[in-house]
Scaffold this active site. Structure first.
Site, PDB file in Angstrom:
ATOM      1  N   ASP A  30      46.986  64.886 -49.608  1.00 51.14           N
ATOM      2  CA  ASP A  30      48.016  64.118 -49.193  1.00 51.14           C
ATOM      3  C   ASP A  30      48.558  63.065 -49.940  1.00 51.14           C
ATOM      4  O   ASP A  30      49.662  62.514 -49.865  1.00 51.14           O
ATOM      5  CB  ASP A  30      48.099  64.162 -47.657  1.00 51.14           C
ATOM      6  CG  ASP A  30      46.660  63.435 -47.180  1.00 51.14           C
ATOM      7  OD1 ASP A  30      45.796  63.240 -48.038  1.00 51.14           O
ATOM      8  OD2 ASP A  30      46.624  62.818 -45.880  1.00 51.14           O
ATOM      9  N   HIS A  31      47.598  62.434 -50.734  1.00 46.00           N
ATOM     10  CA  HIS A  31      47.993  61.575 -51.544  1.00 46.00           C
ATOM     11  C   HIS A  31      48.107  61.832 -52.937  1.00 46.00           C
ATOM     12  O   HIS A  31      47.461  62.748 -53.453  1.00 46.00           O
ATOM     13  CB  HIS A  31      47.056  60.557 -51.756  1.00 46.00           C
ATOM     14  CG  HIS A  31      46.720  59.766 -50.336  1.00 46.00           C
ATOM     15  ND1 HIS A  31      46.963  58.528 -50.222  1.00 46.00           N
ATOM     16  CD2 HIS A  31      46.135  60.341 -49.267  1.00 46.00           C
ATOM     17  CE1 HIS A  31      46.442  58.159 -48.755  1.00 46.00           C
ATOM     18  NE2 HIS A  31      46.206  59.382 -48.293  1.00 46.00           N
ATOM     19  N   GLU A  69      38.116  58.821 -50.053  1.00 51.17           N
ATOM     20  CA  GLU A  69      37.913  59.936 -49.069  1.00 51.17           C
ATOM     21  C   GLU A  69      37.094  60.944 -49.877  1.00 51.17           C
ATOM     22  O   GLU A  69      37.672  62.218 -49.859  1.00 51.17           O
ATOM     23  CB  GLU A  69      39.199  60.257 -48.383  1.00 51.17           C
ATOM     24  CG  GLU A  69      39.665  59.322 -47.236  1.00 51.17           C
ATOM     25  CD  GLU A  69      40.665  60.096 -46.232  1.00 51.17           C
ATOM     26  OE1 GLU A  69      39.858  60.658 -45.440  1.00 51.17           O
ATOM     27  OE2 GLU A  69      41.850  60.044 -46.522  1.00 51.17           O
ATOM     28  N   ASN A 115      43.272  58.868 -53.683  1.00 53.74           N
ATOM     29  CA  ASN A 115      42.545  59.550 -52.587  1.00 53.74           C
ATOM     30  C   ASN A 115      42.735  61.024 -52.413  1.00 53.74           C
ATOM     31  O   ASN A 115      43.719  61.762 -52.318  1.00 53.74           O
ATOM     32  CB  ASN A 115      43.488  59.066 -51.380  1.00 53.74           C
ATOM     33  CG  ASN A 115      42.895  59.375 -49.943  1.00 53.74           C
ATOM     34  OD1 ASN A 115      42.267  60.552 -49.797  1.00 53.74           O
ATOM     35  ND2 ASN A 115      42.802  58.497 -48.991  1.00 53.74           N
ATOM     36  N   ASP A 128      49.265  53.502 -51.643  1.00 47.42           N
ATOM     37  CA  ASP A 128      48.192  53.267 -52.721  1.00 47.42           C
ATOM     38  C   ASP A 128      48.942  52.459 -53.789  1.00 47.42           C
ATOM     39  O   ASP A 128      49.703  52.534 -54.313  1.00 47.42           O
ATOM     40  CB  ASP A 128      47.905  54.950 -53.268  1.00 47.42           C
ATOM     41  CG  ASP A 128      47.447  55.684 -52.038  1.00 47.42           C
ATOM     42  OD1 ASP A 128      46.255  56.000 -51.885  1.00 47.42           O
ATOM     43  OD2 ASP A 128      48.342  56.465 -51.608  1.00 47.42           O
ATOM     44  N   ASP A 176      43.237  53.261 -51.799  1.00 49.09           N
ATOM     45  CA  ASP A 176      44.113  53.287 -50.744  1.00 49.09           C
ATOM     46  C   ASP A 176      44.023  52.431 -49.812  1.00 49.09           C
ATOM     47  O   ASP A 176      43.233  52.159 -48.966  1.00 49.09           O
ATOM     48  CB  ASP A 176      43.626  54.853 -49.847  1.00 49.09           C
ATOM     49  CG  ASP A 176      44.377  55.200 -48.688  1.00 49.09           C
ATOM     50  OD1 ASP A 176      45.462  54.418 -48.498  1.00 49.09           O
ATOM     51  OD2 ASP A 176      44.210  56.111 -48.079  1.00 49.09           O
ATOM     52  N   ASN A 206      46.263  51.832 -47.267  1.00 52.91           N
ATOM     53  CA  ASN A 206      46.883  52.006 -46.164  1.00 52.91           C
ATOM     54  C   ASN A 206      47.515  50.976 -45.553  1.00 52.91           C
ATOM     55  O   ASN A 206      47.671  50.633 -44.408  1.00 52.91           O
ATOM     56  CB  ASN A 206      45.745  52.235 -45.023  1.00 52.91           C
ATOM     57  CG  ASN A 206      45.261  53.711 -44.819  1.00 52.91           C
ATOM     58  OD1 ASN A 206      46.061  54.675 -44.933  1.00 52.91           O
ATOM     59  ND2 ASN A 206      44.045  53.977 -45.080  1.00 52.91           N
TER      60      ASN A 206
END
Length: 255
Positions: A245-246, A34, A7, A216, A145, A147
């Site tokens: 952030d991933h 994303e 991501n 992930d 991802d 989530n």
DNA sequence: ATGGTAGCCGCGCTA
């Protein structure tokens, strides 16, 4: 063969990091989430110059997925036919005989919210479609991802996250349903360090304190799991200046 | 005490 999922939280911002990472890691297949780019803005030239074919499905500001591969992906499908969705979250394509499903599963925001209901609908519709894909393609990968933190050991503070978004029972049950189809969580095929995470909040020094979650994932069908020789999380990318952030997650598959 | 950071192209929304 190396397969990765990342991501990037804006492909426009992360493109230099992605190109450098492709050069160093040389993955054969990469699932991006994303991207936050409309298709006419996708950096196809730069990706091609790096040696990758790309299929992508994007939109402005939110969501967006892309599948990069050294060999031309075929039989490309955008979205889940069982779940008409204006949000660009799913691409499936076949690369070197492997069905690759790149997914950006909805975040859900908060348990009980409208976005949570949308997430549960999305998860519920994914399961039968995955079953069909798997029946038609015994060699299948679901990467992206999710989530979803599948277990408490995937959460830095399971007590404070108990029942919260990314950890709620219905989300975890959907993940278990996919394992029930015969998919394997590649990361857990191997011994791993405790407190291994793939996402850390930008806020409150989340990464520095390793306050993360493992959301992930790369799930492998049984024939691919049998050939999987390694699985990991590339934490180094999260240490960079201006990181996503991933962190990317990867698997190696023996030829 | 409901904060904080990043990315979007916007002046809030989403994560």
């Amino acid at each position: 063969m190396k397969i990765a999922a990342w991501n990037v939280n804006s492909l426009k911002v992360r493109l230099p990091q992605l190109l450098e990472w492709l050069e160093v890691q040389r993955p054969d297949v990469v699932c991006l989430q994303e991207t936050k780019l409309e298709d006419h803005n996708f950096p196809q030239q730069e990706i091609a110059a790096a040696g990758y074919q790309a299929v992508f499905s994007g939109q402005k500001t939110y969501n967006g997925v892309a599948l990069l591969a050294r060999e031309m992906p075929v039989d490309i499908v955008f979205g889940n036919p069982h779940f008409p969705d204006p949000q660009k979250r799913l691409i499936a394509a076949t690369v070197r005989g492997i069905r690759v499903v790149c997914a950006y599963i909805p975040n859900g925001q908060a348990v009980g919210s409208d976005k949570y209901a949308y997430k549960l609908g999305w998860l519920g519709a994914l399961t039968p479609w995955l079953g069909e894909q798997l029946a038609a393609n015994p060699q299948m990968v679901l990467a992206g991802d999710f989530n979803i933190a599948p277990e408490d050991r995937d959460v830095h503070n399971p007590t404070s996250w108990a029942g919260q978004i990314l950890c709620s029972a219905p989300e975890r049950e959907a993940f278990q349903d996919w394992l029930g189809l015969g998919l394997k969580d590649s990361f857990r095929l191997f011994e791993q360090p405790e407190k291994s995470f793939s996402w850390w909040d930008y806020r409150m020094l989340g990464f520095q304190k390793n306050q993360g979650l493992r959301i992930d994932h790369i799930l492998l069908s049984k024939p691919l799991a049998a050939r999987c020789t390694a699985a990991g999380i590339d934490r180094e990318m999260r240490k960079r200046e201006r990181p996503s952030d991933h962190a990317p997650v990867t698997v190696d598959i023996a030829d």
